[in-house]
Scaffold this active site. Structure first.
Site, PDB file in Angstrom:
ATOM      1  N   GLY A 204       0.821  -1.212   0.000  1.00  0.00           N
ATOM      2  CA  GLY A 204       0.000   0.000   0.000  1.00  0.00           C
ATOM      3  C   GLY A 204       0.849   1.254   0.000  1.00  0.00           C
ATOM      4  CB  SER A 205       1.843   3.648  -2.371  1.00  0.00           C
ATOM      5  OG  SER A 205       0.786   3.827  -3.285  1.00  0.00           O
ATOM      6  N   GLY A 206      -0.618   4.257   0.304  1.00  0.00           N
ATOM      7  CA  GLY A 206      -1.459   5.315   0.870  1.00  0.00           C
ATOM      8  C   GLY A 206      -0.627   6.062   1.904  1.00  0.00           C
ATOM      9  CG  PHE A 207      -2.083   9.517   3.956  1.00  0.00           C
ATOM     10  CD1 PHE A 207      -1.330  10.653   3.744  1.00  0.00           C
ATOM     11  CD2 PHE A 207      -3.378   9.475   3.466  1.00  0.00           C
ATOM     12  CE1 PHE A 207      -1.855  11.749   3.062  1.00  0.00           C
ATOM     13  CE2 PHE A 207      -3.920  10.557   2.789  1.00  0.00           C
ATOM     14  CZ  PHE A 207      -3.152  11.693   2.593  1.00  0.00           C
TER      15      PHE A 207
ATOM     16  CB  VAL B 273      -1.227  -8.071  -1.778  1.00  0.00           C
ATOM     17  CG1 VAL B 273      -1.069  -9.142  -0.710  1.00  0.00           C
ATOM     18  CG2 VAL B 273       0.076  -7.312  -1.983  1.00  0.00           C
TER      19      VAL B 273
ATOM     20  CD  GLU C 154     -14.548  15.924   2.475  1.00  0.00           C
ATOM     21  OE1 GLU C 154     -14.000  14.879   2.100  1.00  0.00           O
ATOM     22  OE2 GLU C 154     -14.009  16.712   3.266  1.00  0.00           O
TER      23      GLU C 154
ATOM     24  CG  ASP D 132      -7.967   4.132   7.104  1.00  0.00           C
ATOM     25  OD1 ASP D 132      -7.548   4.858   8.028  1.00  0.00           O
ATOM     26  OD2 ASP D 132      -8.596   4.574   6.116  1.00  0.00           O
TER      27      ASP D 132
END
Ligand SMILES: Cc1cc2nc3c(=O)[nH]c(=O)nc-3n(C[C@H](O)[C@H](O)[C@H](O)COP(=O)(O)OP(=O)(O)OC[C@H]3O[C@@H](n4cnc5c(N)ncnc54)[C@H](O)[C@@H]3O)c2cc1C
Length: 465
Positions: A11-14, A79, A170, A302
């Site tokens: 994962g290249s999220g935060f 994955v 939002e 998360d």
């Protein structure tokens, strides 16, 4: 373990991105795997969904971010599982070994057992979700215009957003701005400024993770933007262009577009780790963020269920994922340094001896944007709302955007939108050449009709920082 440990990051999220940044240029070998070739700056996805920004402005390519670091290899792949015993990650037809593993695959939407609602009421998590939502919103005006011209009748133009957490709020604010300001005057047979934007919240107030004064202020700000807020309104069914709800009595609303922002569920990869999970599918990790019985496997962001010192859960927000990513990377670097001066695997020894530090979340405050000049902020005891909160939100989000070019582009797009009431990315993508109003409605509504409406509990969404 070899002298230079191999760290595999999913994962290249935060979480994954900040872990990788901490390991960049260090005495470790890193393999970063993501099913996308870009990082997604999720806090600004709603801006893509509502035509304020283009996808490239919030989604820098991962390879470009790490091109300078020879110790980082990037793999584009999904994955599919783990072989924890042999320390391998399973991909499509391939395996990647690791000495340390960081799992940061994030979360997806939760429809509470009603996955069949998804095509009719898309959620917002990826760039693809955002462009699909943008398409539906913009197409709704076009269909209404064509219908009014062909049939000389004005069908209701309703946008229904389910879930009054930060994403729902939002989205509602931004859709109201599009309808009532941005495209008003662009059509000849309809008046978009008469469109209704309706926000359905299952609980007694929107933004329930904030203090009551702030969430009431958010509701007032929404009403000023002409968003109709329906509290204590539980959605019981979704069918093409209709939402059923219960708010004391049963009712339903016709909807040109339905958007889902009512809940999140952790990545299914959590289940494959064979570890205990919480109700949202997050892995119950140890205080050092590792999998019970596997001190070499970190689960972060998360996907991780962690408690703060006061016993409250660490929220599913970007700063928490960033802090966890950096914490995991620092733990690995510390052990790699020890490893370089000693022989034999260290991580198990270190954990048994209680030598590993526990993760502590540092809460810098929370912000939620509502619309133009409208936001709320909770920074310690300081509660802000309106323009000042909105300005703070703007600065924080520009600061955290990855890449200098992206920051400039976003500042320019926002300045243009602010002063000209324009949205620069009003593209309807996909083929709409041969769509008649009826067909377009079918195409936007996705799936078949729902047979039996059933009750939907309201689940609080993230509190945004
Ligand atoms: C619309 C929206 C708005 C938000 N706004 C805010 C905000 O204003 N402020 C805030 O603090 N937080 C916000 N959040 C929450 C925040 O974005 C998340 O908490 C944060 O992104 C979590 O980081 P992560 O690294 O755990 O997961 P993610 O950032 O979700 O990254 C997960 C990565 O894993 C990859 N992946 C998933 N499965 C696989 C697989 N099987 N194989 C390979 N790769 C895989 C994905 O492609 C993705 O790149 C928002 C979230 C959303 C959806």
């Amino acid at each position: 373990m070899t002298t230079i440990p191999h760290v595999t990051i999913i994962g290249s999220g935060f979480g994954g991105l900040y872990a990788t940044r901490k390991l960049a240029g260090k005495e470790v070998r890193v393999t970063l795997i993501d099913r996308k070739n870009h990082h997604t700056f999720q806090p600004l996805l709603y801006q893509v969904a509502t035509a304020g920004l283009s996808p490239a402005e919030i989604a820098p390519p991962i390879r470009a971010i790490f091109k300078r670091y020879k110790n980082i290899e990037v793999l584009l792949d999904k994955v599919t599982g783990f072989d924890l015993e042999h320390r391998q990650v399973l991909l499509h037809g391939d395996r990647v070994a690791y000495d340390y593993l960081i799992v940061a695959a994030g979360a997806g939407h939760a429809y509470f057992g009603h996955e069949e609602w998804a095509p009719m009421a898309p959620g917002l998590k990826t760039v693809e979700d955002a462009t699909e939502i943008r398409r539906r919103i913009l197409l709704a005006f076009e269909i209404a215009e064509r219908q009014a011209r062909l049939e000389r009748k004005l069908a209701p133009l309703n946008f229904v957003i389910v879930g009054g957490g930060p994403t729902g709020v939002e989205l509602a604010g931004a859709v109201a701005e599009i309808a009532h300001r941005v495209v008003a005057g662009n059509f000849r047979s309809i008046d978009p400024s008469r469109a209704r934007v309706i926000l359905l919240e299952g609980g007694p107030r929107v933004l329930p993770a904030y203090t009551e004064d702030l969430s009431r202020s958010a509701e007032r700000q929404l009403r000023r933007l002409r968003v109709e807020v329906m509290d204590n309104c539980v959605v019981t069914g979704v069918e093409p262009h209709r939402v059923h709800y219960r708010d004391g009595s049963d009712g339903s609303l016709e909807a040109s577009v339905i958007l889902w922002a009512a809940g999140v569920a952790a990545s299914p990869l959590g289940k494959m780790l064979d570890a205990p999970l919480d109700r949202a599918g997050r892995v119950l990790v140890k205080p050092d963020l590792t999998l019970p019985g596997h001190p070499e496997v970190f689960v972060i962001g998360d996907m991780a269920s962690v408690k703060r010192a006061d016993g409250k859960p660490v929220p599913g927000v970007a700063p928490a994922a960033i802090q966890m990513g950096e914490f995991a990377a620092k733990t690995i670097l510390a052990e790699a340094a020890l490893e370089a001066t000693a022989s034999g695997p260290r991580e198990a020894e270190a954990t048994e001896a209680g030598a590993r530090r526990s993760f502590h979340y540092f809460d810098k405050g929370s912000l939620a944007t509502i619309g133009r000049n409208s936001a709320i902020a909770e920074i310690g005891r300081l509660h802000l709302s309106g323009f000042i909160a909105w300005l703070t939100w703007l600065l924080v989000h520009v600061y955290f955007l990855i890449g200098f070019r992206n920051r400039l582009q976003v500042i320019w797009a926002w300045a243009w939108a602010y002063f000209r009431y324009q949205k620069g990315a009003r593209l309807i993508t996909g083929n709409s050449d041969s769509i008649t109003p009826g067909e377009a409605h079918d195409e936007m509504s996705g799936a078949a009709k729902l047979e039996t409406p059933s009750s939907l509990p309201s689940v609080p969404e993230r509190k945004v920082s």
